[in-house]
Write an enzyme that holds these catalytic residues in place. Structure first.
Site, short mmCIF file in Angstrom:
data_model
loop_
_atom_site.label_atom_id
_atom_site.label_comp_id
_atom_site.label_asym_id
_atom_site.label_seq_id
_atom_site.Cartn_x
_atom_site.Cartn_y
_atom_site.Cartn_z
N GLN A 104 0.81 -1.21 0.00
CA GLN A 104 0.00 0.00 0.00
C GLN A 104 0.85 1.26 0.00
O GLN A 104 2.07 1.22 0.17
CB GLN A 104 -0.91 0.00 1.22
CG GLN A 104 -0.18 -0.05 2.55
CD GLN A 104 -1.13 -0.25 3.72
OE1 GLN A 104 -1.36 0.66 4.51
NE2 GLN A 104 -1.67 -1.46 3.83
N HIS A 129 0.29 5.79 0.98
CA HIS A 129 -0.58 6.81 1.57
C HIS A 129 -0.39 8.14 0.85
O HIS A 129 0.72 8.47 0.43
CB HIS A 129 -0.27 6.98 3.06
CG HIS A 129 -0.32 5.72 3.84
ND1 HIS A 129 -1.44 4.91 3.86
CD2 HIS A 129 0.60 5.11 4.64
CE1 HIS A 129 -1.20 3.85 4.63
NE2 HIS A 129 0.02 3.95 5.10
N GLU A 161 3.39 7.37 8.97
CA GLU A 161 3.37 6.44 10.09
C GLU A 161 4.78 5.97 10.45
O GLU A 161 5.71 6.05 9.64
CB GLU A 161 2.46 5.24 9.78
CG GLU A 161 2.87 4.43 8.58
CD GLU A 161 1.81 3.40 8.18
OE1 GLU A 161 0.60 3.71 8.25
OE2 GLU A 161 2.20 2.28 7.79
N HIS A 216 4.78 0.23 0.61
CA HIS A 216 5.28 -0.58 1.72
C HIS A 216 4.29 -1.68 2.07
O HIS A 216 3.12 -1.63 1.68
CB HIS A 216 5.54 0.29 2.95
CG HIS A 216 4.31 0.97 3.49
ND1 HIS A 216 3.83 2.15 2.96
CD2 HIS A 216 3.44 0.63 4.48
CE1 HIS A 216 2.73 2.52 3.62
NE2 HIS A 216 2.48 1.61 4.55
N ARG A 230 -4.18 0.74 -2.20
CA ARG A 230 -3.54 -0.57 -2.21
C ARG A 230 -2.94 -0.90 -3.57
O ARG A 230 -3.50 -0.54 -4.60
CB ARG A 230 -4.54 -1.64 -1.77
CG ARG A 230 -5.00 -1.45 -0.33
CD ARG A 230 -6.08 -2.43 0.08
NE ARG A 230 -6.42 -2.24 1.50
CZ ARG A 230 -7.27 -1.33 1.95
NH1 ARG A 230 -7.88 -0.52 1.07
NH2 ARG A 230 -7.51 -1.20 3.23
#
Length: 422
Positions: A96, A98, A133, A272, A291
């Protein structure tokens, strides 16, 4: 101080043993994937206040400045800007990426305008926020090191890997990776993989997995020791996802093994996937995911290709560094304001307490041993392994004390807060 009561998300990829081991609870036999700590509306933590149990998002909404502090509200708005988790992967998560903040705002607004239901399986943007993240590995007796994929490998190195497998279906990828400039090569390679005729995917994945297994059993040859050590993991993805082009896309990415205490920061646009292991995960308060594969869920190839950063990157394993003028705090440096992760290692030989600043809202999580929190009024709260607490923002001069309480054993406390003046 508020002890948190937290929700476990039972996603199918979750470990069946890691979270029960952390929390000291019986295993149910079902997957337990993520322990959520925070005020995300999808699974907010619960705190006990004067009027009884309340969700943390409701508590903050009722008094944002009182819970978060005026500086945090002014900078981030009236919501807790981060979400803390313990992630336990028994099987690989989806490959996926972001979006950045502007992409998230634009994508969310567009889907709202077009009337895409917020819970539609084909929706890309669940909110208007970005989702950088950080994942920090914990000890896992079953999985060993935390394994993941992070960022594109240099095209010429991937070409060497694919060529060594001698799979005819990969020849076009090798040519693209060898002949084009980096950005163009990576973009075209990922596009080729994700748009492969579905009728050919199973055969290509099967042939590639078999070749990877043979290569893993051989000497490294022209491959680096680092790539050779990852071949078995890439092969396992092919066996687990025989009809998924993501098993081929994974070969474009760096493989990473994190030892306990090591971490990865994942910014916008970096492809990642987490493969196995347990770790503390801290992120901006968002659920936006596009995704690439390793999942039966929706893959929006055109939107994905617009979001991905097509450049090779070093995964950049992070190790904690001492914070100057702090009382034993070790920081995982990241280029983000919405969250800040650090830890305190409480040695049983050190009977003293460590001071934790409380000028910003924070969540404290004990992952090892037992820790006692004591506030300026002398009130105390004991956190055992797997337990956590929310600390509202306080004025200056009201530092919290944390003390290890495990006889003969070290205690570890992670601190999640924001990157304002500490």
């Amino acid at each position: 101080m508020d002890r948190l009561s937290n929700t476990i998300r039972p996603y199918a990829w979750g470990s069946r043993t890691a979270l029960p081991a952390l929390l000291g609870t019986p295993a149910t036999g079902e997957p337990q994937a993520e322990l959520w700590m925070g005020a995300h509306p999808g699974a907010p933590s619960t705190v006990a206040r004067e009027r009884g149990p309340q969700t943390l998002d409701a508590v903050i909404a009722a008094d944002p400045e009182g819970e978060l502090g005026s500086a945090v509200v002014e900078r981030f708005g009236p919501t807790l800007p981060f979400l803390l988790k313990v992630l336990a992967a028994g099987e690989p998560l989806s490959l996926q990426v972001h979006p950045d903040l502007e992409q998230a705002k634009a994508g969310f607004a567009d889907e709202e305008r077009r009337g895409v239901p917020i819970d539609a399986p084909y929706r890309n943007y669940k909110d208007a926020n970005h989702k950088p993240e950080l994942i920090c590995a914990l000890d896992d007796a079953d999985a060993g090191a935390f394994e993941g994929l992070c960022g594109f490998r240099a095209p010429h190195e991937t070409a060497r890997l694919l060529e060594s497998l001698a799979v005819p279906a990969l020849a076009q990828l090798v040519e693209v990776l060898r002949s084009k400039p980096e950005e163009e090569a990576l973009r075209e390679a990922l596009t080729l993989v994700l748009t492969t005729d579905p009728a050919r995917v199973r055969e290509t994945v099967a042939d590639t997995a078999a070749a990877l297994e043979r290569a893993a059993a051989d000497r490294p040859g022209d491959l680096s020791a680092e790539i050779h050590s990852a071949l078995a993991s890439y092969a396992a993805l092919g066996r687990a996802f025989p009809d998924d082009p993501g098993a081929i896309a994974a070969l474009l990415l760096n493989h990473v093994r994190l030892q306990p205490g090591e971490a990865l920061y994942l910014g916008a646009g970096i492809p990642h996937a987490y493969l196995s292991g347990i770790g503390v995960e801290l992120m901006a308060n968002s659920d936006n995911v596009l995704r690439c594969g390793l999942t039966p869920k929706h893959v929006d190839v055109p939107e994905l290709l617009r979001i991905v950063h097509f450049r090779s990157t070093d995964p950049g394993v992070l190790r904690p560094v001492p914070v100057p003028d702090s009382d034993g705090e070790e920081l995982y440096p990241t280029p983000i304001d919405e969250f800040r992760l650090s830890r305190y290692l409480l040695d049983p030989a050190d009977a003293g307490s460590h001071r934790i600043p409380t000028r910003t809202p924070q969540i404290l999580l004990c992952t090892e041993g037992t820790a006692v929190l004591t506030d300026a009024d002398g009130s105390s709260l004991t956190l055992r392994r797997g337990e956590s607490a929310f600390i509202p923002a306080h004025g200056r001069g009201t530092d919290l004390l944390v003390t290890g309480a495990s006889a003969g054993a070290r205690s570890t406390v992670f601190r999640a807060t924001v990157s304002l003046t500490q």
